[in-house]
Design an enzyme around this catalytic site. Structure first.
Site, short mmCIF file in Angstrom:
data_model
loop_
_atom_site.label_atom_id
_atom_site.label_comp_id
_atom_site.label_asym_id
_atom_site.label_seq_id
_atom_site.Cartn_x
_atom_site.Cartn_y
_atom_site.Cartn_z
N GLY A 109 -9.47 -1.43 -62.82
CA GLY A 109 -9.21 -0.15 -62.52
C GLY A 109 -9.03 -0.34 -60.68
N GLY A 110 -8.93 -1.68 -60.26
CA GLY A 110 -8.68 -1.32 -58.77
C GLY A 110 -9.68 -1.03 -57.85
N GLY A 177 -12.37 1.00 -63.58
CA GLY A 177 -12.10 0.44 -64.74
C GLY A 177 -13.09 -0.19 -65.50
N TYR A 474 -26.06 -5.37 -54.39
CA TYR A 474 -25.58 -4.93 -55.75
C TYR A 474 -23.93 -5.50 -55.95
CZ TYR A 474 -23.60 -1.75 -59.55
OH TYR A 474 -23.16 -1.45 -60.72
N TYR A 477 -20.97 -3.43 -55.85
CA TYR A 477 -20.73 -3.23 -54.61
C TYR A 477 -20.37 -4.08 -53.81
CZ TYR A 477 -22.52 1.71 -55.67
OH TYR A 477 -22.80 2.80 -56.03
C1 LIG Z 1 -14.82 5.63 -55.60
C2 LIG Z 1 -16.07 4.69 -56.29
C3 LIG Z 1 -16.98 5.07 -57.01
C4 LIG Z 1 -17.81 4.28 -57.49
N1 LIG Z 1 -19.02 4.56 -58.33
C5 LIG Z 1 -19.72 3.70 -59.12
C6 LIG Z 1 -20.87 3.98 -59.81
O1 LIG Z 1 -21.14 5.42 -59.99
N2 LIG Z 1 -21.72 3.06 -60.34
C7 LIG Z 1 -21.36 1.99 -60.15
O2 LIG Z 1 -22.20 0.99 -60.95
N3 LIG Z 1 -20.58 1.29 -59.46
C8 LIG Z 1 -19.68 2.34 -58.72
N4 LIG Z 1 -18.59 1.81 -58.06
C9 LIG Z 1 -18.28 0.47 -57.87
C10 LIG Z 1 -17.57 0.04 -59.25
O3 LIG Z 1 -18.34 -0.27 -60.24
C11 LIG Z 1 -16.93 -1.64 -58.81
O4 LIG Z 1 -16.17 -1.38 -57.69
C12 LIG Z 1 -16.25 -2.12 -60.14
O5 LIG Z 1 -16.08 -3.69 -59.90
C13 LIG Z 1 -14.84 -1.49 -60.23
O6 LIG Z 1 -14.27 -2.08 -61.11
P1 LIG Z 1 -12.68 -2.03 -61.35
O7 LIG Z 1 -12.04 -2.69 -62.80
O8 LIG Z 1 -12.13 -0.44 -61.36
O9 LIG Z 1 -12.08 -2.78 -60.22
P2 LIG Z 1 -11.43 -3.87 -59.95
O10 LIG Z 1 -10.95 -3.98 -58.52
O11 LIG Z 1 -10.17 -4.03 -60.94
O12 LIG Z 1 -12.13 -5.02 -60.38
C14 LIG Z 1 -13.32 -5.36 -59.75
C15 LIG Z 1 -13.86 -6.72 -59.61
O13 LIG Z 1 -13.91 -7.17 -61.10
C16 LIG Z 1 -12.76 -8.30 -61.30
N5 LIG Z 1 -12.47 -7.93 -62.66
C17 LIG Z 1 -11.74 -6.67 -62.93
N6 LIG Z 1 -11.34 -6.68 -64.41
C18 LIG Z 1 -11.63 -8.04 -64.96
C19 LIG Z 1 -11.43 -8.49 -66.11
N7 LIG Z 1 -10.78 -7.69 -67.12
N8 LIG Z 1 -12.02 -9.83 -66.38
C20 LIG Z 1 -12.74 -10.35 -65.20
N9 LIG Z 1 -12.91 -9.89 -64.15
C21 LIG Z 1 -12.39 -8.55 -63.84
C22 LIG Z 1 -11.92 -8.15 -60.36
O14 LIG Z 1 -11.43 -9.46 -60.24
C23 LIG Z 1 -12.66 -7.71 -59.12
O15 LIG Z 1 -13.24 -9.02 -58.69
C24 LIG Z 1 -17.59 2.68 -57.53
C25 LIG Z 1 -16.38 2.27 -56.68
C26 LIG Z 1 -15.69 3.16 -56.12
C27 LIG Z 1 -14.33 2.95 -55.29
#
Ligand SMILES: Cc1cc2nc3c(=O)[nH]c(=O)nc-3n(C[C@H](O)[C@H](O)[C@H](O)COP(=O)(O)OP(=O)(O)OC[C@H]3O[C@@H](n4cnc5c(N)ncnc54)[C@H](O)[C@@H]3O)c2cc1C
Ligand SMILES: *[C@@H]1O[C@H](CO)[C@@H](O)[C@H](O)[C@H]1NC(C)=O
Ligand SMILES: *[C@@H]1O[C@H](CO)[C@@H](O)[C@H](O)[C@H]1NC(C)=O
Ligand SMILES: *[C@@H]1O[C@H](CO)[C@@H](O)[C@H](O)[C@H]1NC(C)=O
Ligand SMILES: *[C@@H]1O[C@H](CO)[C@@H](O)[C@H](O)[C@H]1NC(C)=O
Ligand SMILES: *[C@@H]1O[C@H](CO)[C@@H](O)[C@H](O)[C@H]1NC(C)=O
Length: 532
Positions: A109-110, A177, A474, A477
Site C-alpha cells: 500500500g506504500g 495495504g 511500534y 511506525y
Molecule cells: C496515513 C497513515 C495511517 C496509518 N494508520 C495506521 C493505523 O491505524 N494502524 C496501524 O497499525 N498502522 C497505521 N499506519 C501504519 C501502517 O500500518 C504501516 O505503514 C504499514 O506498514 C503500511 O503497509 P503498506 O502495505 O501500506 O505499506 P508499504 O509501504 O507498501 O509497506 C510497508 C513495509 O512492509 C513491506 N511490505 C509491504 N508489502 C509486503 C509484502 N507483500 N511482503 C513482504 N513485505 C511487504 C514493505 O517492504 C515495507 O517495508 C498508518 C500509516 C499511514 C501513512
C-alpha cells in the site's frame, strides 16, 4: 521449442527490448532481459514492467508514494517497477535480481513512514503487489483470504458486504495495504477486544528467497510466526494472508467530544490515562491531541478529542461513563448509533457516514498527502499532570501545521496475549500506544530539517515519561532514526539497537528465523533483520 517457434520467440523479445529501451541503454537492462528470457510468457511479463523510460512509471510512483517527503527530485528512485499479476513473475524476478545485483523492495500500500518500500540508496527494483488484491470471504468458516495488495478499506468493505456482524481487527486508514500492515502488526478500533491484525492470521501464501511458494504448513511455524508482525520484508514476499473474522454486536454507539485547555483538557487527559486502558473490552476511548487556534479567545490552545466506539446502546454507554469518567460530561445527545463497525472508521476521520462505502473502496488517499515524519511510544505509567503540562508547552511553541498525537489505550485483550505469541511484544504492562507526527508543506530542505528536528526534540521529551530500557517503538511506525543497516554486512548487535525497540526479546527469535530461511540476506533493506 521448434526452430521456427524459437525464431518467433526471439523476434518477440527483440520487439520488447526495442520498445522498452528505445533510447539509452539502461544499466539494468540485463535484469529485464533476464526476466523476459526466463519467463514462459514474456509478452505478459513485459506489460507489468515499468522503467523511468516508460510512460506508466511516474504515475505508478505517484499513486503509491504516500509521504510527499519522498517525492523530492533527489529521492533515489527504483530502476525498475514490476507489478506482477502471477506468481511465476515474482519467482523469476527474484532469480534475476539475485543474478544482476538489484535489491528488492516490496510494496503493497506504500504507507511506510520512511518510504522503505520504494526508496533506497542502493540500486533496487520495486515489486508492487497492486494486482494481488482479491478478497475472498468465507462467512461460514468466518475466514477470508486477502491479497497483500488489497487495501484495508477493500478488505473491510468485502467482509461487511457479506455480513455486517463480521469484522477484521486491522488499522484505521482505508488505503493502507494488507501486505505491509499485517506483517508489521496492525491495530485499529477493535484492538482491545481482538488484538492486532497479525494476531488474527491463520495462514499465508508467500514466496521465499529461493523462489519457493509456501503456505503455513510448508513454511513451518517459525517463518509463519515471523511474518505476523516481524516485518515481512525481512523474510519473504507475502502474496496473501488467510485471516480470522471476528463477530461484532449489531448495536454500536459512538461519540466525539472536543476539549481545550479552557475546558479542562489537562485534567481530562490526565484522568483518561487511568480510565481508558482499564475499561471493558467493548469500549474503546481514543484520544487525539493537537493545537488549534481557539475560536473564543483567538489564542493557541491544545485540543483533546475523545472518540469512542462502544458495543452496546447509548443509555448503557452514558451510565458507564457517568461512573468511570464523569468529568467528561457525556450526555446521551452526544452519542450516535452506527449501523456497522466500518462506519466508525469514517466517523473517526470526521467524514459523512453516507460516504462509508466509497471512502473505503477508493484508492485515493482519504486525507490529502503531506510531508511528514512520525514516531511512536508505549506508555507504561500514567504521565503526571506536570509532565502533561510540559508536553503542552512544547506543542504550543511549534508553528502550524501543529504537532499531532494519537493516544490509543491498550489493556483488555492486548494485555492478555503473551509477549512471545507473535513478534509484537508490547503487551501487559503497557497502557497506551502513542503516535507522534509532524507535518510541513513545501519542498524546502531547510524547513524539512527544522521540522524533523522538532519531532526529535518532542520525542526526547516524551522519553522522560516512558521506560527507556530499551525504549519501545511500534514496527509498523517505522522510524529510521532508531538505526539502520550497513550497505554491506550488519552485525546482529548493531541491528539489535533498533530491533530490540520494536521486538524486545522476540528480536533473537527473528534473527534465528532469518538465519534459517534467508541466510544470504536476499531480503535486505535499510531496517531488515540480519542473519547471524
Ligand atoms: C496515513 C497513515 C495511517 C496509518 N494508520 C495506521 C493505523 O491505524 N494502524 C496501524 O497499525 N498502522 C497505521 N499506519 C501504519 C501502517 O500500518 C504501516 O505503514 C504499514 O506498514 C503500511 O503497509 P503498506 O502495505 O501500506 O505499506 P508499504 O509501504 O507498501 O509497506 C510497508 C513495509 O512492509 C513491506 N511490505 C509491504 N508489502 C509486503 C509484502 N507483500 N511482503 C513482504 N513485505 C511487504 C514493505 O517492504 C515495507 O517495508 C498508518 C500509516 C499511514 C501513512
Ligand atoms: C501526482 O498526481 C497528482 C494528481 O494527478 C498531482 O496533483 C501531483 O502533482 C502529482 N505528484 C507528483 C509528485 O507528480
Ligand atoms: C452473520 O454472522 C453472524 C455471526 O457469525 C451470524 O450470527 C449471522 O447469522 C450471520 N448472518 C447471516 C445473514 O448470515
Ligand atoms: C473544570 O473543572 C472544574 C473543577 O474541577 C469545574 O468546576 C469546572 O466546571 C470545569 N470546567 C469545565 C468547562 O468543564
Ligand atoms: C486498573 O484497574 C485495576 C483493577 O481495578 C487497578 O489495580 C489498576 O490500578 C488500574 N489501573 C490504572 C492505570 O488505573
Ligand atoms: C468554536 O469551537 C467549538 C468547539 O470546538 C465549536 O463547536 C464551534 O462550532 C466553533 N464556533 C465557530 C464559530 O467556529
Amino acid at each position: 521449442m521448434t526452430k521456427s517457434n524459437n525464431l518467433a520467440f526471439q523476434f518477440i523479445l527483440f520487439l520488447l527490448y526495442s520498445f522498452l529501451w528505445a533510447a539509452s541503454a539502461d544499466p539494468h537492462q540485463d535484469f529485464i532481459t533476464c526476466c523476459l528470457q526466463k519467463s514462459s510468457d514474456p509478452v505478459a511479463f513485459s506489460r507489468v514492467i515499468s522503467t523511468p523510460q516508460t510512460s506508466s512509471y511516474s504515475s505508478i510512483l505517484n499513486v503509491t508514494v504516500q509521504n510527499l517527503r519522498f517525492t523530492l527530485p533527489n529521492t533515489p528512485k527504483p530502476r525498475v517497477i514490476i507489478t506482477p499479476d502471477r506468481d511465476s513473475q515474482i519467482q523469476t524476478a527474484i532469480r534475476c535480481s539475485k543474478k544482476h545485483g538489484l535489491q528488492i523492495r516490496i510494496l503493497s500500500g506504500g504507507h511506510d513512514f520512511e518510504g522503505s518500500s520504494y526508496v533506497s540508496d542502493v540500486p533496487f527494483f520495486v515489486l508492487n503487489m497492486f494486482n494481488y488484491r482479491s478478497v475472498s470471504v468465507d462467512a461460514k468458516s468466518r475466514t477470508a483470504w486477502v491479497g497483500a495488495g488489497a487495501t484495508l478499506g477493500e478488505t473491510y468493505y468485502n467482509i461487511v458486504k457479506t455480513n455486517r456482524s463480521l469484522a477484521f481487527p486491522g488499522g484505521y486508514y482505508p488505503q493502507i495495504g494488507i501486505g505491509g500492515h499485517v506483517s508489521g502488526g496492525g491495530y485499529g478500533c477493535l484492538l482491545r477486544k481482538f488484538g492486532l491484525a497479525a494476531d488474527n492470521v491463520l495462514d499465508a501464501r508467500v514466496i521465499d528467497a529461493n523462489g519457493r511458494i509456501l503456505n503455513r504448513k510448508s513454511m513451518g511455524e517459525d517463518l509463519f510466526w515471523a511474518i505476523r508482525g516481524g516485518m515481512g520484508a525481512s523474510f519473504a514476499v507475502i502474496l496473501e494472508y488467510r485471516v480470522r473474522l471476528v463477530e461484532i454486536s449489531k448495536e454500536l454507539t459512538a461519540f466525539r467530544l472536543l476539549k481545550t485547555l479552557e475546558t479542562n483538557a489537562t485534567d481530562l487527559v490526565h484522568k483518561w490515562q487511568y480510565v481508558a486502558p482499564n475499561l471493558s473490552e467493548n469500549l474503546l476511548l481514543e484520544l487525539s491531541l493537537t493545537v488549534i487556534q481557539s475560536n473564543q479567545t483567538g489564542k493557541r490552545t491544545v485540543q483533546a478529542t475523545f472518540v469512542t466506539l462502544f458495543e452496546g446502546g447509548a443509555d448503557e454507554l452514558v451510565s458507564i461513563m457517568d461512573e468511570q469518567f464523569p468529568e467528561l460530561g457525556l450526555v446521551k445527545k452526544d452519542c450516535i448509533q452506527l449501523s456497522s463497525w466500518v462506519e466508525f472508521i469514517i466517523y473517526f476521520y470526521g467524514r459523512p457516514l453516507e460516504l462509508t462505502d466509497s471512502l473505503l473502496t477508493s484508492r485515493v488517499s482519504l486525507n490529502p498527502k503531506s510531508y511528514f515524519k512520525s514516531k511512536s511510544d508505549f506508555i507504561q505509567k500514567p504521565i503526571p499532570k506536570q509532565g502533561i503540562q510540559k508536553l503542552w508547552d512544547m506543542m504550543l511553541k511549534i508553528d502550524f501545521p501543529a504537532l499531532l498525537m494519537n493516544w490509543t489505550p491498550l489493556g483488555a485483550k492486548m494485555a492478555e496475549i503473551p509477549e512471545s505469541e507473535i513478534p509484537f511484544p508490547h503487551r501487559a504492562g503497557n497502557i497506551i500506544l502513542v503516535y507522534e507526527k509532524i507535518q510541513w508543506m513545501g519542498t524546502d530542505p531547510k524547513l524539512m530539517q527544522q521540522r524533523i528536528a522538532l519531532i526529535r526534540e518532542f520525542h526526547s521529551l516524551m522519553g522522560e515519561f516512558v521506560d527507556n530500557d530499551p525504549r519501545a517503538a511500534y514496527a509498523d511506525y517505522r522510524d529510521l532514526d532508531l538505526g539502520v543497516n550497513n550497505v554491506g554486512k550488519t552485525s546482529v548487535e548493531q541491528a539489535r539497537i533498533w530491533g530490540a525497540q520494536y521486538f524486545k526479546n522476540n528480536f533473537d527469535r527473528l534473527v534465528k528465523v532469518k538465519t534459517m530461511v534467508d541466510p544470504h540476506d536476499y531480503f535486505k533493506n535499510e531496517q531488515s533483520i540480519p542473519p547471524l
